[in-house]
Design an enzyme around this catalytic site. Structure first.
Site, PDB file in Angstrom:
ATOM      1  N   THR A 279      10.894  28.128  35.131  1.00 55.20           N
ATOM      2  CA  THR A 279      12.009  28.905  34.571  1.00 55.20           C
ATOM      3  C   THR A 279      11.702  29.344  33.143  1.00 55.20           C
ATOM      4  OG1 THR A 279      12.997  26.774  34.021  1.00 55.20           O
ATOM      5  CG2 THR A 279      13.859  27.894  35.959  1.00 55.20           C
ATOM      6  N   ASP A 280      10.768  28.656  32.464  1.00 57.53           N
ATOM      7  CA  ASP A 280      10.578  28.917  31.026  1.00 57.53           C
ATOM      8  C   ASP A 280      10.113  30.348  30.752  1.00 57.53           C
ATOM      9  OD1 ASP A 280       8.060  28.340  32.104  1.00 57.53           O
ATOM     10  OD2 ASP A 280       7.408  27.090  30.429  1.00 57.53           O
TER      11      ASP A 280
ATOM     12  N   GLY B 205      -4.611  15.593  31.357  1.00 55.49           N
ATOM     13  CA  GLY B 205      -4.757  16.231  32.665  1.00 55.49           C
ATOM     14  C   GLY B 205      -3.693  15.836  33.663  1.00 55.49           C
TER      15      GLY B 205
ATOM     16  N   GLY C 151      -0.420  16.622  33.155  1.00 59.19           N
ATOM     17  CA  GLY C 151       0.740  17.496  32.985  1.00 59.19           C
ATOM     18  C   GLY C 151       1.823  16.880  32.120  1.00 59.19           C
ATOM     19  N   LEU C 152       1.446  15.950  31.236  1.00 52.67           N
ATOM     20  CA  LEU C 152       2.425  15.304  30.354  1.00 52.67           C
ATOM     21  C   LEU C 152       2.302  15.801  28.913  1.00 52.67           C
ATOM     22  CD1 LEU C 152       2.275  11.672  31.801  1.00 52.67           C
ATOM     23  CD2 LEU C 152       3.824  13.532  32.400  1.00 52.67           C
TER      24      LEU C 152
ATOM     25  N   GLU D 279      -2.286  27.381  20.658  1.00 57.39           N
ATOM     26  CA  GLU D 279      -2.801  27.171  22.015  1.00 57.39           C
ATOM     27  C   GLU D 279      -3.030  28.505  22.722  1.00 57.39           C
ATOM     28  OE1 GLU D 279      -2.156  24.385  25.936  1.00 57.39           O
ATOM     29  OE2 GLU D 279      -1.234  23.835  24.036  1.00 57.39           O
TER      30      GLU D 279
ATOM     31  N   ASP E 183       6.857  22.650  25.944  1.00 57.73           N
ATOM     32  CA  ASP E 183       6.122  21.412  25.663  1.00 57.73           C
ATOM     33  C   ASP E 183       6.124  21.081  24.177  1.00 57.73           C
ATOM     34  OD1 ASP E 183       5.653  21.716  28.327  1.00 57.73           O
ATOM     35  OD2 ASP E 183       3.524  22.173  28.136  1.00 57.73           O
TER      36      ASP E 183
END
Length: 382
Positions: free
Chosen positions: A36-37, A124, A126-127, A162, A174
């Protein structure tokens, strides 16, 4: 020895004087609101008690010296007076350099820094280990040099680094949750306005993250395809983003859309509605409703957005069978592998861990990794 003690001890040993500050920035997990972001929608992440920690001190010159404790104490050194360019061989250095380069473009009123970095955010999985590093580095300069930057600006700076310096196209969630997370709360984020609302988490509920350890292969190409399909959907409705399309408007003309695009659009619209409702269910402590919304989210990702894999679906089914209506579970992250997230009463965690240990590897041939987390505070001194 915790990360603060470890980085402070290494700082004194390598640099020969004590660090003046220790800064932390957490990783995160998204409870609901997937894909959704970039559609200007809503997400509901919480910061977790796995973080990047940096012990640091200002220098009286224009040099930045960095030690990466988790990479055999590799060193990076660069000058603030020369153009900051990418490092040939040390990928971790590029996150640091990118943040500093973009900070210079925002506010150049800072000098050199010595720092030692260590972290325990699983990489790796996804956190958001990279966002946690970017926000930690930004916070170091902000704290040491009293820069007039708030958490949202530090987050945006990390995202720019990034996207433009490291070369990875990520949304803002994030970095924003790492910068602005609140202990014992999730954060409802409006990805268009960057407005946030702290949502209290029910007492006695654990945030459990289970890594499927299924190696993601399609994630880059498929992610881009999904973004294009969403943009096609927004164009069909002559809107800047799917955020601006109502479910009613969609349902009235869904049959005119390409069937695959229609499925993608339906996921985003329904997921946005679920995310806003989930924030209010959490705030009321209604774990049963939260569980239903998480189940609907997972089904939508599986059937409409088509981003789950059999291993992830198996993991979700094992957890759901164990907790029933006492909590919620769904895939979290970009898809095609990665992790699931579950909200579980603390007294049920051992039963869930046992069920997963007994069944997941037997069914998939892969051993999972199990993390029990607490919703934690965003970046700052520790």
């Amino acid at each position: 020895m915790n990360l603060k003690e470890k980085t402070r001890a290494l700082f004194a040993e390598v640099f020969g004087y004590p660090a003046t500050h220790t800064i932390q920035a957490p990783g995160r997990v998204n409870l609901i609101g997937e894909h959704t972001d970039y559609n200007d929608g809503f997400v509901l992440p919480c910061a977790i008690d796995y973080q990047t920690v940096i012990s640091c001190a200002p220098r009286d010159d224009r040099t930045v010296r960095v030690i990466a404790a988790d990479y055999d104490n590799q060193v990076d050194e660069f000058s603030l007076d020369a153009p900051i360019v990418t490092h040939d061989s040390q990928q971790w250095s590029n996150y640091v350099r990118g943040v500093v380069k973009h900070l210079q473009q925002r506010n150049n009123a800072f000098g050199g820094v010595d720092m030692v970095i260590s972290g325990n955010v699983p990489q790796g999985a996804g956190l958001s280990s990279s966002a946690s590093l970017e926000v930690a580095v930004g916070t170091v300069f902000q704290q040491l040099y009293h820069l007039p930057l708030d958490g949202a600006q530090i987050a945006l700076n990390g995202q720019e680094a990034e996207n433009q310096f490291v070369g990875c196209n990520c949304g803002i969630m994030d970095q924003l949750i790492s910068a602005l997370g609140k202990k014992d709360h999730a954060l409802l984020i409006d990805c268009r306005s960057l407005g946030t609302k702290a949502v209290s988490m029910p007492k006695g509920v654990a945030v459990v993250i289970i890594n499927s350890n299924f190696k993601r292969t399609l994630v880059g190409s498929e992610y881009n395809t999904r973004r294009e399909q969403c943009e096609t959907g927004a164009r069909f409705f002559q809107q800047p983003a799917l955020r601006d399309v109502s479910l009613e408007a969609f349902n009235a003309v869904a049959c005119e859309l390409d069937p695959v695009v229609a499925k993608r659009v339906r996921h985003v619209l329904s997921e946005n509605a679920r995310t806003v409702e989930a924030a209010s269910a959490l705030e009321k402590g209604d774990l049963q409703r939260m569980g239903q919304l998480m189940a609907e989210s997972h089904a939508s990702m599986r059937d409409d957005f088509e981003i789950t894999v059999p291993q992830i679906d198996t993991l979700v089914e094992i957890v759901k069978a164990t907790i029933g209506d006492k909590g919620g579970v769904r895939m979290t992250g970009g898809g095609f592998g990665g992790c699931i997230v579950a909200l579980i009463p603390e007294d049920l965690v051992p039963a869930v861990q046992q069920a997963v240990a007994q069944q997941y590897e037997a069914k998939t041939g892969i051993k999972e990794t199990f993390y029990v987390c607490k919703p934690s505070q965003g970046a700052g001194q520790c």
